[in-house]
Each structure stands twice: as structure tokens, then as C-alpha cells.
Design a protein around this motif. Structure first.
Motif, mmCIF file in Angstrom:
data_model
loop_
_atom_site.group_PDB
_atom_site.id
_atom_site.type_symbol
_atom_site.label_atom_id
_atom_site.label_comp_id
_atom_site.label_asym_id
_atom_site.label_seq_id
_atom_site.Cartn_x
_atom_site.Cartn_y
_atom_site.Cartn_z
ATOM 1 N N VAL A 173 36.987 -26.367 7.526
ATOM 2 C CA VAL A 173 37.944 -26.615 8.609
ATOM 3 C C VAL A 173 39.181 -25.733 8.443
ATOM 4 C CG1 VAL A 173 39.546 -28.323 9.538
ATOM 5 C CG2 VAL A 173 37.172 -28.954 9.137
ATOM 6 N N VAL A 174 39.746 -25.719 7.241
ATOM 7 C CA VAL A 174 40.953 -24.926 7.016
ATOM 8 C C VAL A 174 40.643 -23.439 7.050
ATOM 9 C CG1 VAL A 174 42.825 -24.451 5.397
ATOM 10 C CG2 VAL A 174 42.014 -26.780 5.700
ATOM 11 N N GLY A 175 39.549 -23.030 6.412
ATOM 12 C CA GLY A 175 39.188 -21.621 6.403
ATOM 13 C C GLY A 175 38.937 -21.077 7.797
ATOM 14 N N LEU A 176 38.243 -21.860 8.612
ATOM 15 C CA LEU A 176 37.970 -21.457 9.993
ATOM 16 C C LEU A 176 39.266 -21.306 10.776
ATOM 17 C CD1 LEU A 176 36.250 -21.120 12.571
ATOM 18 C CD2 LEU A 176 36.178 -23.612 12.711
ATOM 19 N N ALA A 177 40.162 -22.277 10.643
ATOM 20 C CA ALA A 177 41.420 -22.238 11.388
ATOM 21 C C ALA A 177 42.226 -20.999 11.034
ATOM 22 C CB ALA A 177 42.236 -23.497 11.099
ATOM 23 N N ILE A 178 42.296 -20.664 9.749
ATOM 24 C CA ILE A 178 43.077 -19.503 9.316
ATOM 25 C C ILE A 178 42.413 -18.215 9.762
ATOM 26 C CG2 ILE A 178 43.941 -18.250 7.304
ATOM 27 C CD1 ILE A 178 44.128 -20.976 5.883
ATOM 28 N N ALA A 179 41.096 -18.108 9.581
ATOM 29 C CA ALA A 179 40.389 -16.885 9.958
ATOM 30 C C ALA A 179 40.481 -16.631 11.455
ATOM 31 C CB ALA A 179 38.925 -16.981 9.519
ATOM 32 N N TYR A 180 40.299 -17.676 12.254
ATOM 33 C CA TYR A 180 40.378 -17.513 13.703
ATOM 34 C C TYR A 180 41.786 -17.111 14.125
ATOM 35 C CZ TYR A 180 40.274 -18.519 18.672
ATOM 36 O OH TYR A 180 40.385 -18.400 20.032
ATOM 37 N N ARG A 237 41.262 -13.287 14.987
ATOM 38 C CA ARG A 237 40.918 -13.330 16.410
ATOM 39 C C ARG A 237 42.176 -13.289 17.278
ATOM 40 N NH1 ARG A 237 36.289 -12.483 19.506
ATOM 41 N NH2 ARG A 237 36.283 -13.799 21.363
ATOM 42 N N ARG A 238 43.215 -14.001 16.834
ATOM 43 C CA ARG A 238 44.436 -14.093 17.626
ATOM 44 C C ARG A 238 45.537 -13.150 17.156
ATOM 45 N NH1 ARG A 238 43.940 -16.787 22.531
ATOM 46 N NH2 ARG A 238 42.596 -18.605 22.284
ATOM 47 N N GLY A 239 45.372 -12.548 15.973
ATOM 48 C CA GLY A 239 46.349 -11.573 15.507
ATOM 49 C C GLY A 239 47.622 -12.163 14.949
ATOM 50 N N ARG A 240 47.585 -13.447 14.530
ATOM 51 C CA ARG A 240 48.778 -14.059 13.951
ATOM 52 C C ARG A 240 48.846 -13.771 12.456
ATOM 53 N NH1 ARG A 240 46.589 -19.114 16.605
ATOM 54 N NH2 ARG A 240 47.165 -18.938 18.812
ATOM 55 N N SER A 265 28.429 -26.474 18.818
ATOM 56 C CA SER A 265 28.963 -26.357 20.170
ATOM 57 C C SER A 265 28.936 -24.897 20.630
ATOM 58 C CB SER A 265 30.396 -26.876 20.220
ATOM 59 O OG SER A 265 31.272 -25.991 19.536
ATOM 60 N N ARG A 266 29.351 -24.667 21.834
ATOM 61 C CA ARG A 266 29.402 -23.308 22.365
ATOM 62 C C ARG A 266 30.443 -22.463 21.648
ATOM 63 N NH1 ARG A 266 32.616 -22.791 27.951
ATOM 64 N NH2 ARG A 266 34.472 -24.023 27.477
ATOM 65 N N TYR A 267 31.407 -23.112 20.979
ATOM 66 C CA TYR A 267 32.419 -22.359 20.237
ATOM 67 C C TYR A 267 31.821 -21.638 19.026
ATOM 68 C CZ TYR A 267 35.494 -25.442 22.920
ATOM 69 O OH TYR A 267 36.123 -26.128 23.934
ATOM 70 N N GLY A 268 30.625 -22.021 18.629
ATOM 71 C CA GLY A 268 30.001 -21.402 17.467
ATOM 72 C C GLY A 268 29.736 -19.924 17.615
ATOM 73 N N ARG A 269 29.701 -19.414 18.857
ATOM 74 C CA ARG A 269 29.419 -17.993 19.080
ATOM 75 C C ARG A 269 30.645 -17.106 18.898
ATOM 76 N NH1 ARG A 269 27.140 -20.491 23.368
ATOM 77 N NH2 ARG A 269 28.699 -19.694 24.815
ATOM 78 N N ILE A 270 31.818 -17.711 18.850
ATOM 79 C CA ILE A 270 33.050 -16.920 18.768
ATOM 80 C C ILE A 270 33.135 -16.241 17.409
ATOM 81 C CG2 ILE A 270 35.565 -17.042 18.794
ATOM 82 C CD1 ILE A 270 35.308 -19.489 20.607
ATOM 83 N N LYS A 271 33.535 -14.975 17.443
ATOM 84 C CA LYS A 271 33.663 -14.234 16.191
ATOM 85 C C LYS A 271 35.046 -14.415 15.583
ATOM 86 C CE LYS A 271 30.546 -10.486 15.230
ATOM 87 N NZ LYS A 271 30.485 -9.075 14.782
ATOM 88 N N TYR A 273 41.327 -26.727 17.779
ATOM 89 C CA TYR A 273 40.537 -27.075 18.955
ATOM 90 C C TYR A 273 41.200 -26.579 20.233
ATOM 91 C CZ TYR A 273 38.153 -29.870 22.489
ATOM 92 O OH TYR A 273 37.453 -30.262 23.605
ATOM 93 N N ARG A 274 42.515 -26.723 20.314
ATOM 94 C CA ARG A 274 43.241 -26.201 21.486
ATOM 95 C C ARG A 274 43.093 -24.686 21.577
ATOM 96 N NH1 ARG A 274 49.115 -29.162 22.359
ATOM 97 N NH2 ARG A 274 48.325 -31.263 22.782
ATOM 98 N N ASP A 275 43.156 -24.026 20.440
ATOM 99 C CA ASP A 275 43.012 -22.573 20.421
ATOM 100 C C ASP A 275 41.648 -22.151 20.939
ATOM 101 O OD1 ASP A 275 44.846 -20.620 19.947
ATOM 102 O OD2 ASP A 275 44.597 -20.553 17.776
ATOM 103 N N LEU A 276 40.592 -22.809 20.459
ATOM 104 C CA LEU A 276 39.232 -22.432 20.837
ATOM 105 C C LEU A 276 38.968 -22.666 22.320
ATOM 106 C CD1 LEU A 276 37.256 -23.838 17.768
ATOM 107 C CD2 LEU A 276 37.761 -21.441 18.277
#
Length: 582
Positions: A198-205, A209-212, A115-121, A540-543
Motif C-alpha cells: 500500500v505504501v510503496g504503491l502510493a509513493i511510486a505512483y 506517475r504524477r511527478g511529485r 480493479s481496472r486501476y491495475g493497468r496503470i503504470k 484512491y482519489r489520485d487513481l
């Protein structure tokens, strides 16, 4: 108006069509996401000094110590309770949930990648990856399932050959060969690594990315709100994550101890590896991985992982060369074809078609594996998130799923192919005396048995040390509000407790040690399935509200408005001239 429209169209094309180059906003004139001083703080929450969360640490520690105490005081009682819960409740009524959700995670991960979300760092837009790709893959693979490949690399294919899934094939037939390889790849390639991704992506993002904070609970902020994610509900999620990590890594330690003990018996160093020896092996490995954990990621895990990848490659090459080379090479394309041909059937296996026999088989294989992978997701997901800062979502998912899946395919083709060849030629590897003895039974019929067996035992030990190293650090992170560098005393505590839980699992299993490991792992993974489903919704909501996505949506709306205006203007110009009649 025409010149303005063309400039906007070129800018949008750069952002929308140019994929990963959206990371360079100075070239496009469009802000690709949070800048260093804008959406993400210069220092994310996970980089702050360690501070113990007394509630999370206390509850998790007390519950774990209670189970350890129960297992030591009355292993038969604990074994009876786990057997009842598993075989009377979880497998009959909840096995379908493990099977269904595992495939759901695959679909979710693949959809995000394309998806287009794939470009997000996973980080700020100009960040570069922290580790080189080779080291990144080595660490990810060692932490993810290295010890499992060593334990099941020979045993699983020949086991499915000698005893195929109920109703699938005749034992030891040509059809059973295809079923054996397809089922093995089903358990070890795309599905487990999609769960990790799935879990690794959620934590890394969420973290980079969000600074949490680097916590499982922090990922749920878009779903339940910041107040609840930091309150009792969030703390409960982190306690479940610690529990899953503790028992998943303890199961791996138990498997490692079983195989090292089996190797020592195979080379005639001992007669029979009893529970006392296995507990001693656990103690030695526990000391080793704690020492590695307190040395830090770069010094400990990276060094061990690189060594292990070299040793594993040498071992695989040796078996390929001295084993049935032609059969192994032919098995690779056959296994790939068998996997995709039988994927739908394997994904839908349940007790509905095979009754109690199928339920028993699923509990020992597919459901156990899905539970094992899910129980590993907090620590493997958090660990691969920790080493993946600076990569895009697409790079992350492709790397986490595709590369280890290819390695697993090659590994099982080599070791499974050699074992299948011997099994069909009269060597009973499947019944050689236990799962832990299968690899050494294969090696006994190849040259240089003793030195190669020693290499296998060394590989198993290092694979576990590198994996449990990561698990101890992750449990420390979960106990200390998401810090990347937890305090050494907390890491040591969780490391010692991992060894204790592994010993209890072996005690619970009794004569069938693997059964005790499987039962407790599945039970602990049950509540975490629900956590992972909520995590998918949250990420998904975050992205959807990522700054890059918002910027692209605004750009596309502007272009649509400009296009509509231009279309209206062109329509007016194309209207036929109506002359006035006298």
C-alpha cells in the motif's frame, strides 16, 4: 453511423479489455496516460538535486537524540515509561486498531490489483522496469523482512507449538502443530506484504506517475491539497515517517545483534553474550551498512541482496535435505490449508475473548508484528517504490505480496518443520535459552554445525546491512525533500543514529532485550497507523483521476451515447407501418 460506431467500439475494447497493452497508445490510437511531455515532467521532483529540509531534519534529529540521551542516562526510567504506555494504554485500548487496520490494508491492496486501476503504470506509459525481475525480488525481500525470517524462522513455530495462543490448542499436540504453522504464516505472509504494498504503491505512483517529490507527505496532496502537504502538516507526516523508519530498522538491528551473539555463544566463541558485546556487534554492523548505503543502490543493496538470496537458498536446501524431508514436504500443503481455514479466527483475535492473557500474547506477537511492519513501511515502501519504476500497479501488488509470501511459506515449512520435528522428539528448542538461540539449537542436531552456524551469522549480518542500507537512504530522502540520491553526510548521520537507537533499545530491555525492542517499536508505530489510513484515501482519489482512467471514462460515455442513438434509430425502424383507412 454504423462504421463510426464499430471503430469506436474496437478502440474502446482495446483500451478496456486488453490490460497491460494499454501501455502502447500508438497501437490503439488512444492516449493511455501521460506522455513524456504532457502529464509527467521529463524529470520528476525526486530526481532533483538534494536540498535539506531543515525543519523536518531538525525536529526528527532532536527528538531522536533526546530519546537516545534519555536511554543512555536512565534506561530504567525509559523502560518504565514505555511499559506503562504500552500495557496500560496502547494494548488494552488500541490493540484492536492494529488488528483491524492490518486486514483492511490487505483488502485495499487486493481490490486495487484486480480493479481496472491495475493497468496503470508506475511511471510514463513507455517506461520499462529499471531492474530485472530476479534482482527486484531479491532487493525487495532482503529489505522487507530477511533478518526477521532468520531470527524467527525456527523460534516462532516451535514457540506456538509449545505455548499456543490462549484457548486455541493443547501444547505439543497435533492440533497445536496446525495452529503453530497457521499463526506463523498469518504473521509473515499476506498481511505484512500488503502493508508494504500500500505504501510503496502510493509513493511510486505519486512520484513516477504524477511527478511529485518522493515524500510520504506528497502522497497526501489529493487529500489535503498541495499547500498543506508542503506546510506544517506535511512536515509532521514526514517527521513521523522518519521516526517510524528509525525505530523499525533499529529493532531489526537489535534482533540481528541478538542472533549473532547467540551464534557466537553456540559455537563456543564466547561464554555469554552480554549487553557490551551486543553493542559492539551493533557498532560493526552499523559501519558496514553505512559503507553500503553511501555506495548507492545499484552497487550496494543489489549486490548484497543477490548474495544473500543465494546463501539463504543454499541454507534452506541443506536443512530440507538433511532434516525431516518428508515431514517438511507434507507440511507445505497442510500449512496452506491451516492458514486459510483459521484466517478469520486469527484476524479477529482480541482481548475480548482471552482477557489479560490474550492481551499479553497479542502484545508479544500479533500486535508487535503489525506495529513492526507498519514502522517499516516508510522505508520499505519507499525503497520498493524506488526500485519498481516502470511496472504496472497489478504487477507491483502481485509481485510485492505473492512472491515474498510464497518464499516465507517455504522458509517456515523447512525451518519450522525441522524444529517441530525435533521439539516433538524431545529436543526443547522452544526453551533452549532465548529466542536468539533457537536456530542454533536446531542446527546442533544436524551435520556440519559449526560451518552452517557461521553461514547463519553471515546471513543475518548481510540481511541487516542490506535492510539498514535502504533505511538510511530513505531517511536521507525524507530529510532532503524527496531526492532519490540524498547527500552522503545525511545518510551517515541517520545510519549512526540507527545504531545508537538500537543500543538504547537493548539497554531498555535489560535482561529481556527483545522486550525493549518490541515496546519501543509498537509505541512509535501508533501515530503512523493514522497516516496510513489517510494515505489509502489519498491514493484512491489520485487513481480515480488518472489520465488513463479519465480517457477510458470519456470513451465509455461516448460509446454509450452512440449505442443509445443507434438503439433509438433501430427502434424507429422496427415500428409497424400503419396504413391509412379510407
Amino acid at each position: 453511423m454504423s462504421e463510426q460506431s464499430e471503430e469506436d467500439r474496437l478502440a474502446a475494447r482495446t483500451v478496456v479489455d486488453d490490460g497491460d497493452r494499454a501501455n502502447a497508445p500508438e497501437e490503439t490510437g488512444v492516449a493511455a496516460g501521460p506522455g513524456p511531455d504532457e502529464h509527467v515532467p521529463p524529470v520528476v521532483a525526486a530526481d532533483r538535486p538534494a536540498e535539506t529540509d531543515r525543519t523536518v531534519f531538525g525536529i526528527a534529529a532532536v527528538l531522536a537524540l533526546a530519546i537516545v540521551g534519555w536511554g543512555i542516562a536512565s534506561p530504567s526510567s525509559l523502560a518504565s515509561v514505555t511499559d506503562t504506555l504500552l500495557n496500560k494504554a496502547v494494548i488494552p485500548y488500541g490493540g484492536w486498531a492494529f488488528v483491524l487496520t492490518a486486514s483492511g490494508f490487505v483488502v485495499f491492496a487486493v481490490c486495487l490489483a484486480i480493479s481496472r486501476y491495475g493497468r496503470i503504470k508506475l511511471g510514463q506509459d513507455k517506461e520499462k522496469p529499471e531492474f530485472r525481475t530476479a534482482s527486484w525480488i531479491a532487493m525487495m525481500f532482503s529489505a522487507g523482512m530477511g533478518i526477521g525470517l532468520m531470527f524467527f524462522g525456527v523460534y516462532e513455530p516451535v514457540s506456538h507449538l509449545a505455548s499456543p495462543p490462549p484457548g486455541s490448542a493443547v501444547p505439543n499436540s497435533d492440533e497445536a502443530v496446525h495452529t503453530a504453522m497457521a499463526t506463523t504464516l498469518f504473521h509473515w505472509t499476506v498481511h505484512p506484504w500488503a502493508i508494504y504494498a500500500v505504501v510503496g504503491l502510493a509513493i511510486a505512483y505519486s512520484t513516477f506517475r504524477r511527478g511529485r517529490s518522493q515524500l510520504i507527505s506528497a502522497v497526501f496532496e489529493p487529500l489535503i491539497g498541495k499547500r498543506r502537504s508542503e506546510g506544517p502538516l506535511g512536515k509532521a507526516i514526514d517527521v513521523m515517517a522518519i521516526f517510524a523508519t528509525l525505530f523499525g530498522s533499529a529493532a531489526s538491528l537489535g534482533l540481528g545483534a541478538l542472533q549473532v551473539g547467540g551464534g557466537m555463544a553456540a559455537v563456543d566463541w564466547i561464554d555469554n553474550p552480554g549487553t557490551g558485546l551486543l553493542v559492539g556487534i551493533i557498532a560493526v554492523l552499523t559501519v558496514a551498512f553505512i559503507a553500503s548505503a553511501v555506495s548507492g543502490v545499484a552497487k550496494g543493496i543489489q549486490w548484497l541482496s543477490n548474495i544473500n538470496m543465494v546463501l539463504a537458498a543454499v541454507l534452506a536446501l541443506f536443512v530440507l535435505v538433511v532434516g525431516p524431508t518428508v515431514l517438511i514436504l507434507n507440511l507445505v500443503p497442510n500449512a496452506i490449508g491451516d492458514y486459510f481455514r483459521e484466517l478469520a479466527e486469527m484476524s479477529g483475535r482480541s482481548g475480548v475473548t482471552g482477557g489479560e492473557e490474550m492481551q499479553t500474547w497479542l502484545g508479544g506477537w500479533t500486535v508487535f508484528y503489525w506495529a513492526w511492519w507498519i514502522s517499516w513501511t516508510p522505508f520499505v515502501g519507499m525503497f520498493i517504490a524506488r526500485i519498481s519504476r516502470g511496472r504496472t500497479i497489478r504487477q507491483f501488488i502481485i509481485g510485492v505480496i505473492a512472491v515474498p509470501s510464497v518464499v516465507s511459506l517455504i522458509w517456515f515449512a523447512i525451518f519450522g518443520g525441522a524444529a517441530i520435528d525435533q521439539q516433538r522428539n524431545g529436543v526443547d528448542i522452544a526453551g533452549a535459552g532465548g529466542e536468539e538461540a533457537a536456530t542454533f539449537e536446531l542446527l546442533q542436531h544436524l551435520p556440519w554445525f559449526v560451518p552452517i552456524a557461521v553461514v547463519v551469522m553471515l546471513l543475518v549480518s548481510i540481511f541487516f546491512v542490506s535492510g539498514a542500507d535502504a533505511a538510511s537512504v530513505v531517511m536521507g530522502t525524507l530529510s532532503q525533500k524527496g531526492t532519490v540520491e540524498p547527500k552522503k553526510n545525511v545518510v551517515i548521520f541517520w545510519g549512526v543514529l540507527t545504531g545508537a537507537v538500537a543500543a538504547v533499545m537493548l539497554l531498555v530491555g535489560g535482561d529481556s532485550a527483545l522486550t525493549g525492542l518490541q515496546y519501543l517499536t509498537i509505541l512509535v508505530a501508533v501515530p503512523f497507523v493514522i497516516v496510513m489510513l489517510g494515505l489509502c484515501i489519498s491514493v484512491y482519489r489520485d487513481l480515480r483521476h488518472d489520465p488513463l482512467m479519465i480517457k477510458e471514462d470519456e470513451m465509455m460515455r461516448s460509446l454509450e451515447a452512440i449505442h443509445a442513438e443507434r438503439t433509438d434509430e433501430e427502434k424507429r425502424k422496427r415500428r409497424p407501418f400503419r396504413s391509412r383507412r379510407p
